[in-house]
Design a protein around this motif. Structure first.
Motif, PDB file in Angstrom:
ATOM      1  N   CYS A  29      26.294 -21.087  -9.274  1.00 14.83           N
ATOM      2  CA  CYS A  29      27.391 -21.648  -9.950  1.00 14.83           C
ATOM      3  C   CYS A  29      26.725 -22.809 -10.810  1.00 14.83           C
ATOM      4  O   CYS A  29      25.937 -23.322 -10.266  1.00 14.83           O
ATOM      5  N   PHE A  31      28.673 -25.178 -12.010  1.00 15.45           N
ATOM      6  CA  PHE A  31      29.498 -26.425 -11.569  1.00 15.45           C
ATOM      7  C   PHE A  31      29.258 -26.869 -10.346  1.00 15.45           C
ATOM      8  O   PHE A  31      28.693 -26.316  -9.227  1.00 15.45           O
ATOM      9  N   ARG A  32      29.663 -28.075 -10.021  1.00 16.80           N
ATOM     10  CA  ARG A  32      29.427 -28.797  -8.686  1.00 16.80           C
ATOM     11  C   ARG A  32      30.786 -29.638  -8.266  1.00 16.80           C
ATOM     12  O   ARG A  32      30.640 -30.558  -8.228  1.00 16.80           O
ATOM     13  N   CYS A  33      31.711 -28.939  -8.047  1.00 15.70           N
ATOM     14  CA  CYS A  33      32.909 -29.272  -7.719  1.00 15.70           C
ATOM     15  C   CYS A  33      32.844 -30.345  -6.467  1.00 15.70           C
ATOM     16  O   CYS A  33      32.453 -29.518  -5.441  1.00 15.70           O
ATOM     17  N   CYS A  36      34.178 -28.095  -3.474  1.00 17.53           N
ATOM     18  CA  CYS A  36      34.070 -26.841  -3.273  1.00 17.53           C
ATOM     19  C   CYS A  36      33.735 -26.282  -1.822  1.00 17.53           C
ATOM     20  O   CYS A  36      32.865 -27.203  -0.914  1.00 17.53           O
ATOM     21  N   ILE A  42      26.479 -21.714  -2.664  1.00 20.76           N
ATOM     22  CA  ILE A  42      25.757 -22.050  -4.126  1.00 20.76           C
ATOM     23  C   ILE A  42      24.566 -23.039  -3.689  1.00 20.76           C
ATOM     24  O   ILE A  42      23.750 -22.910  -4.796  1.00 20.76           O
ATOM     25  N   GLY A  74      33.352 -16.383  -6.263  1.00 23.32           N
ATOM     26  CA  GLY A  74      31.690 -16.765  -6.090  1.00 23.32           C
ATOM     27  C   GLY A  74      31.861 -18.458  -5.546  1.00 23.32           C
ATOM     28  O   GLY A  74      33.026 -18.735  -4.887  1.00 23.32           O
ATOM     29  N   GLY A  75      30.892 -19.268  -5.928  1.00 20.64           N
ATOM     30  CA  GLY A  75      30.106 -18.957  -6.969  1.00 20.64           C
ATOM     31  C   GLY A  75      30.716 -18.821  -8.402  1.00 20.64           C
ATOM     32  O   GLY A  75      31.890 -18.696  -8.533  1.00 20.64           O
ATOM     33  N   ASN A 102      35.289 -20.003 -13.432  1.00 21.01           N
ATOM     34  CA  ASN A 102      35.406 -21.331 -13.806  1.00 21.01           C
ATOM     35  C   ASN A 102      35.470 -21.441 -15.215  1.00 21.01           C
ATOM     36  O   ASN A 102      35.885 -22.492 -15.917  1.00 21.01           O
ATOM     37  N   ASP A 124      40.075 -21.152 -12.868  1.00 18.34           N
ATOM     38  CA  ASP A 124      40.230 -22.614 -12.479  1.00 18.34           C
ATOM     39  C   ASP A 124      40.447 -23.432 -13.705  1.00 18.34           C
ATOM     40  O   ASP A 124      39.566 -23.472 -14.466  1.00 18.34           O
ATOM     41  N   LYS A 126      40.072 -27.375 -13.796  1.00 16.39           N
ATOM     42  CA  LYS A 126      39.460 -28.462 -12.576  1.00 16.39           C
ATOM     43  C   LYS A 126      40.386 -29.748 -12.842  1.00 16.39           C
ATOM     44  O   LYS A 126      40.315 -30.345 -11.958  1.00 16.39           O
TER      45      LYS A 126
END
Ligand code: SF4
Length: 236
Positions: A29, A31-33, A36, A42, A74-75, A102, A124, A126
């Protein structure tokens, strides 16, 4: 095909409304929400074995009578350039395909849509579509990723397939104002879903497990206001 499927839920009744699917999870991934739930996948992909395509395909084909298709999750699946070939093989067996994304790779999304390789997209959103808020909610540092998200929204809204946009609502990241900005941006979209954040699961940013989520009533109030812009808006 080079796609790292690390996890498979063999039969899911909840990942695609009205359909029975096998849900597949990739590891990468971009992104780094902070909230998560799939952080192990991930952050530590090497801890999970790859599930070979043939194994998944055999499972599906043997259960063709009751499995409608797959949900690719995922991911972030669109980070894999081989995704169209993977989907083609699955479609050729007569299965439907839902993609969770995403939205960070509009180019690949466009290819999938153009080739008719995806039947439903859940994207998504965010946060509101300004870099300050999006970078906090998605853990991104590069403005180009937000521009790609916006391109994906446009592509999906102009496509002919069914889709939904969805936001996981987290008190530290989203206020009523944030949600209103999102729905104004998505005005006229087919469907928008609010999902409540759950601190019960492990989160990428451990401090997020201490956050108290909004109540169901608070989310419902947000939904009633959001319906002014996206009439098909609901709580999941
Ligand atoms: S929640 Fe965010 S970090 Fe986790 S898989 Fe989805 S996009 Fe990636």
């Amino acid at each position: 095909m080079n796609i790292a499927i690390k996890k498979m839920i063999e039969t899911s009744l909840i990942d695609w409304e009205g359909k029975i699917v096998s849900t597949l999870y990739v590891s990468l991934c971009n992104f780094r929400c902070p909230y998560c739930y799939n952080c192990d996948l991930i952050l530590h992909p090497k801890n999970f074995k790859n599930i070979p395509f043939q194994e998944i395909n055999n499972y599906l084909v043997e259960r063709k009578d009751f499995i409608d298709g797959i949900c690719m999750s995922g991911g972030e699946p669109t980070l894999y350039p081989d995704l169209p070939s993977y989907f083609k093989e699955i479609k050729d067996e007569g299965f439907l395909i839902k993609l969770d994304t995403n939205g960070a790779n509009p180019k690949l999304l466009e290819d999938l849509l153009g080739l008719g390789l995806v039947d439903y997209i859940a994207m998504d959103i965010k946060s509101s579509l300004d870099f300050d808020n999006y970078s906090k909610a998605a853990g991104i540092k590069d403005k180009i990723l937000l521009e790609r998200v916006k391109d994906s929204i446009k592509l999906i809204m102009n496509s002919k397939i069914d889709y939904e946009f969805r936001t996981t609502v987290v008190p530290l990241l989203h206020t009523e104002e944030t949600i209103m900005k999102i729905v104004k941006y998505l005005s006229g979209a087919k469907k928008y879903v609010l999902q409540n954040f759950s601190p019960l699961e492990k989160t990428l940013e451990p401090s997020f497990q201490k956050i108290i989520p909004y109540s169901a009533e608070e989310i419902q109030e947000l939904i009633e206001k959001a319906k002014r812009y996206v009439s098909n808006c609901y709580y999941r």
